[in-house]
Design a protein around this motif. Sequence first.
Motif, PDB file in Angstrom:
ATOM      1  N   ALA A 175       0.819  -1.211   0.000  1.00 25.95           N
ATOM      2  CA  ALA A 175       0.000   0.000   0.000  1.00 25.95           C
ATOM      3  C   ALA A 175       0.856   1.265   0.000  1.00 25.95           C
ATOM      4  O   ALA A 175       0.559   2.234  -0.706  1.00 25.95           O
ATOM      5  CB  ALA A 175      -0.933  -0.003   1.212  1.00 25.95           C
ATOM      6  N   VAL A 176       1.929   1.270   0.796  1.00 27.72           N
ATOM      7  CA  VAL A 176       2.813   2.431   0.840  1.00 27.72           C
ATOM      8  C   VAL A 176       3.484   2.630  -0.515  1.00 27.72           C
ATOM      9  O   VAL A 176       3.560   3.756  -1.034  1.00 27.72           O
ATOM     10  CB  VAL A 176       3.873   2.267   1.953  1.00 27.72           C
ATOM     11  CG1 VAL A 176       4.971   3.315   1.828  1.00 27.72           C
ATOM     12  CG2 VAL A 176       3.218   2.364   3.325  1.00 27.72           C
ATOM     13  N   ASN A 177       3.975   1.550  -1.103  1.00 29.00           N
ATOM     14  CA  ASN A 177       4.645   1.671  -2.399  1.00 29.00           C
ATOM     15  C   ASN A 177       3.687   2.030  -3.523  1.00 29.00           C
ATOM     16  O   ASN A 177       4.087   2.619  -4.527  1.00 29.00           O
ATOM     17  CB  ASN A 177       5.393   0.376  -2.723  1.00 29.00           C
ATOM     18  CG  ASN A 177       6.794   0.372  -2.151  1.00 29.00           C
ATOM     19  OD1 ASN A 177       7.462   1.409  -2.116  1.00 29.00           O
ATOM     20  ND2 ASN A 177       7.256  -0.786  -1.700  1.00 29.00           N
ATOM     21  N   ALA A 178       2.421   1.687  -3.370  1.00 27.19           N
ATOM     22  CA  ALA A 178       1.429   2.074  -4.375  1.00 27.19           C
ATOM     23  C   ALA A 178       1.239   3.589  -4.410  1.00 27.19           C
ATOM     24  O   ALA A 178       0.761   4.137  -5.395  1.00 27.19           O
ATOM     25  CB  ALA A 178       0.098   1.385  -4.099  1.00 27.19           C
ATOM     26  N   CYS A 179       1.606   4.254  -3.317  1.00 29.50           N
ATOM     27  CA  CYS A 179       1.477   5.710  -3.240  1.00 29.50           C
ATOM     28  C   CYS A 179       2.733   6.435  -3.721  1.00 29.50           C
ATOM     29  O   CYS A 179       2.758   7.662  -3.757  1.00 29.50           O
ATOM     30  CB  CYS A 179       1.171   6.131  -1.801  1.00 29.50           C
ATOM     31  SG  CYS A 179      -0.413   5.540  -1.188  1.00 29.50           S
ATOM     32  N   ARG A 180       3.772   5.687  -4.041  1.00 26.65           N
ATOM     33  CA  ARG A 180       5.021   6.287  -4.520  1.00 26.65           C
ATOM     34  C   ARG A 180       5.091   6.251  -6.039  1.00 26.65           C
ATOM     35  O   ARG A 180       4.476   5.396  -6.679  1.00 26.65           O
ATOM     36  CB  ARG A 180       6.221   5.529  -3.941  1.00 26.65           C
ATOM     37  CG  ARG A 180       6.387   5.698  -2.443  1.00 26.65           C
ATOM     38  CD  ARG A 180       7.432   4.738  -1.884  1.00 26.65           C
ATOM     39  NE  ARG A 180       7.723   5.032  -0.476  1.00 26.65           N
ATOM     40  CZ  ARG A 180       8.166   4.150   0.397  1.00 26.65           C
ATOM     41  NH1 ARG A 180       8.368   2.883   0.019  1.00 26.65           N
ATOM     42  NH2 ARG A 180       8.403   4.494   1.646  1.00 26.65           N
ATOM     43  N   HIS A 181       5.842   7.165  -6.597  1.00 22.77           N
ATOM     44  CA  HIS A 181       6.062   7.151  -8.049  1.00 22.77           C
ATOM     45  C   HIS A 181       6.844   5.905  -8.444  1.00 22.77           C
ATOM     46  O   HIS A 181       6.551   5.261  -9.464  1.00 22.77           O
ATOM     47  CB  HIS A 181       6.812   8.416  -8.477  1.00 22.77           C
ATOM     48  CG  HIS A 181       7.090   8.483  -9.945  1.00 22.77           C
ATOM     49  ND1 HIS A 181       6.081   8.568 -10.886  1.00 22.77           N
ATOM     50  CD2 HIS A 181       8.257   8.456 -10.640  1.00 22.77           C
ATOM     51  CE1 HIS A 181       6.616   8.596 -12.095  1.00 22.77           C
ATOM     52  NE2 HIS A 181       7.926   8.528 -11.976  1.00 22.77           N
ATOM     53  N   VAL A 182       7.847   5.556  -7.640  1.00 19.56           N
ATOM     54  CA  VAL A 182       8.633   4.345  -7.862  1.00 19.56           C
ATOM     55  C   VAL A 182       8.670   3.562  -6.544  1.00 19.56           C
ATOM     56  O   VAL A 182       9.073   4.113  -5.520  1.00 19.56           O
ATOM     57  CB  VAL A 182      10.080   4.666  -8.299  1.00 19.56           C
ATOM     58  CG1 VAL A 182      10.836   3.376  -8.597  1.00 19.56           C
ATOM     59  CG2 VAL A 182      10.095   5.584  -9.511  1.00 19.56           C
ATOM     60  N   PRO A 183       8.273   2.301  -6.541  1.00 19.86           N
ATOM     61  CA  PRO A 183       8.329   1.492  -5.313  1.00 19.86           C
ATOM     62  C   PRO A 183       9.759   1.337  -4.805  1.00 19.86           C
ATOM     63  O   PRO A 183      10.719   1.362  -5.590  1.00 19.86           O
ATOM     64  CB  PRO A 183       7.738   0.146  -5.747  1.00 19.86           C
ATOM     65  CG  PRO A 183       6.919   0.464  -6.948  1.00 19.86           C
ATOM     66  CD  PRO A 183       7.625   1.573  -7.647  1.00 19.86           C
ATOM     67  N   ILE A 184       9.895   1.154  -3.493  1.00 18.11           N
ATOM     68  CA  ILE A 184      11.207   1.076  -2.843  1.00 18.11           C
ATOM     69  C   ILE A 184      11.265  -0.119  -1.903  1.00 18.11           C
ATOM     70  O   ILE A 184      10.281  -0.460  -1.248  1.00 18.11           O
ATOM     71  CB  ILE A 184      11.485   2.348  -2.000  1.00 18.11           C
ATOM     72  CG1 ILE A 184      11.467   3.601  -2.862  1.00 18.11           C
ATOM     73  CG2 ILE A 184      12.830   2.247  -1.276  1.00 18.11           C
ATOM     74  CD1 ILE A 184      11.535   4.874  -2.041  1.00 18.11           C
ATOM     75  N   ILE A 185      12.444  -0.734  -1.833  1.00 17.01           N
ATOM     76  CA  ILE A 185      12.810  -1.655  -0.765  1.00 17.01           C
ATOM     77  C   ILE A 185      14.124  -1.142  -0.190  1.00 17.01           C
ATOM     78  O   ILE A 185      15.082  -0.911  -0.935  1.00 17.01           O
ATOM     79  CB  ILE A 185      13.007  -3.097  -1.279  1.00 17.01           C
ATOM     80  CG1 ILE A 185      11.685  -3.725  -1.709  1.00 17.01           C
ATOM     81  CG2 ILE A 185      13.668  -3.956  -0.211  1.00 17.01           C
ATOM     82  CD1 ILE A 185      10.785  -4.135  -0.574  1.00 17.01           C
ATOM     83  N   SER A 186      14.194  -0.929   1.119  1.00 11.39           N
ATOM     84  CA  SER A 186      15.443  -0.496   1.746  1.00 11.39           C
ATOM     85  C   SER A 186      16.202  -1.710   2.260  1.00 11.39           C
ATOM     86  O   SER A 186      15.606  -2.635   2.824  1.00 11.39           O
ATOM     87  CB  SER A 186      15.171   0.452   2.913  1.00 11.39           C
ATOM     88  OG  SER A 186      14.608   1.665   2.475  1.00 11.39           O
ATOM     89  N   VAL A 187      17.515  -1.703   2.075  1.00 11.15           N
ATOM     90  CA  VAL A 187      18.391  -2.737   2.613  1.00 11.15           C
ATOM     91  C   VAL A 187      19.353  -2.055   3.568  1.00 11.15           C
ATOM     92  O   VAL A 187      20.135  -1.190   3.162  1.00 11.15           O
ATOM     93  CB  VAL A 187      19.160  -3.468   1.497  1.00 11.15           C
ATOM     94  CG1 VAL A 187      20.154  -4.455   2.090  1.00 11.15           C
ATOM     95  CG2 VAL A 187      18.186  -4.192   0.568  1.00 11.15           C
ATOM     96  N   VAL A 188      19.278  -2.422   4.854  1.00 11.29           N
ATOM     97  CA  VAL A 188      20.076  -1.745   5.874  1.00 11.29           C
ATOM     98  C   VAL A 188      20.823  -2.765   6.727  1.00 11.29           C
ATOM     99  O   VAL A 188      20.496  -3.948   6.742  1.00 11.29           O
ATOM    100  CB  VAL A 188      19.193  -0.864   6.797  1.00 11.29           C
ATOM    101  CG1 VAL A 188      18.288   0.048   5.979  1.00 11.29           C
ATOM    102  CG2 VAL A 188      18.351  -1.722   7.748  1.00 11.29           C
ATOM    103  N   SER A 189      21.836  -2.277   7.435  1.00  4.70           N
ATOM    104  CA  SER A 189      22.523  -3.084   8.448  1.00  4.70           C
ATOM    105  C   SER A 189      23.205  -2.138   9.417  1.00  4.70           C
ATOM    106  O   SER A 189      23.464  -0.972   9.110  1.00  4.70           O
ATOM    107  CB  SER A 189      23.547  -4.026   7.816  1.00  4.70           C
ATOM    108  OG  SER A 189      24.575  -3.298   7.185  1.00  4.70           O
ATOM    109  N   GLU A 190      23.501  -2.654  10.603  1.00  7.71           N
ATOM    110  CA  GLU A 190      24.073  -1.818  11.650  1.00  7.71           C
ATOM    111  C   GLU A 190      25.471  -1.329  11.288  1.00  7.71           C
ATOM    112  O   GLU A 190      25.826  -0.175  11.530  1.00  7.71           O
ATOM    113  CB  GLU A 190      24.133  -2.600  12.965  1.00  7.71           C
ATOM    114  CG  GLU A 190      24.722  -1.803  14.116  1.00  7.71           C
ATOM    115  CD  GLU A 190      25.177  -2.690  15.261  1.00  7.71           C
ATOM    116  OE1 GLU A 190      25.398  -2.147  16.353  1.00  7.71           O
ATOM    117  OE2 GLU A 190      25.317  -3.900  15.055  1.00  7.71           O
TER     118      GLU A 190
END
Length: 374
Positions: A209-224
């Motif tokens: 739902a959040v990505n449907a509201c964005r122009h381009v969908p996002i996935i964040s990849v993080v680490s400490e």
Amino acid sequence: MLNLGVIILAGGLSSRMGYPKALLPWVNGESLISHALRNALDHDAKDVLISIGDDEALGQAIQANIIDTLSNEEKNKVSIVRDSVERCGPLGGLYSALSVGKSHAYAVLAVDMPFMDFNLYYDWLYRVEGDDWSVIVPTGESGRYEPMAGIYKPSIAPLLQTALAGEDVSLQHALHIVGSVITIDAVDYSHNLRNVNHIEDYLWARAEAVNACRHVPIISVVSEKRKTGKTTVVTRLVSELQKIGVSVGVVKSDKHGFHMDYEGTDTDLAMNAGATAVAIAGPTETAVRIRTKEQSNLYDLTQTLPVDLVILETRSQGVFPIIEIIRDGYTESLISSEIERVMTVDVTKLDECIPELVCRIQGMMRDIDESRYC
């Protein structure tokens, strides 16, 4: 048609979530309950009854944080209903709400069905000839009722009370007692009827739902920490997503500075001469260099790329939904919150983690177009 009220069933125990479902965040600052309530009011519900079970704290939170923020006209349409029978699940909530309902009929919605399109209720009403019915309810592929999204008349309350007095207090059983049930083939509405019973289902539904509201969908990849394996995961993920036809962009930060151009090239000479920006277009690649006074906003960069999906690789600037990278099962110092993290990936077990992650992302991308209600 104009006398259709709405009942939002929000009183589940949320034992599988560990947190009241109704108050879970959804999109654009809304919670699941405020999203459902806004949908009901935007579709001209005559009145809205919010069934909260016997959770007084939940009722107070909904009142203070949601209902009290409405206009006076909207407040007059909304009521909180506590169960008049204890611990009887959705049937108890539906009975309690219908017992006090004053509208001719009520569209009933479980709060954990955030993709339900309220226009469908009106479509179902238009399909039914006459008024000689008690319930209109969709059915799935198996032919079973989907009673958490139907239309119910208050006149069935006495029959629901009879069902509550028996050993089987399921809505499925109650509908067999009620009779006069009109069924709607809901095979084409499977996306609308999705619910989020488990935390994983909720997180990925919210990611969609959040990505449907964005122009381009996002996935964040993080680490400490640095050197945990973010880039290893990102490159593997890019490769696997490309195989299933998803074009992927990657955006990452570098606090130490970088140089992508070759020394002595025409574009490098132009930048050294003081150009604010240079661009070069080759037969298969395009490159742009822009001089900035400070580090660019990573999120803004993600929204400029001509791709299906952007992976944002970062230590501290990740946005929902977040994939956090760990090594050797070490989870004691995760930097993302449980409500923002859709998955934890162990870089030492990529053969196990990547297929599941790709499957989840593929499902998210497939359904995004159906979720564009922003």
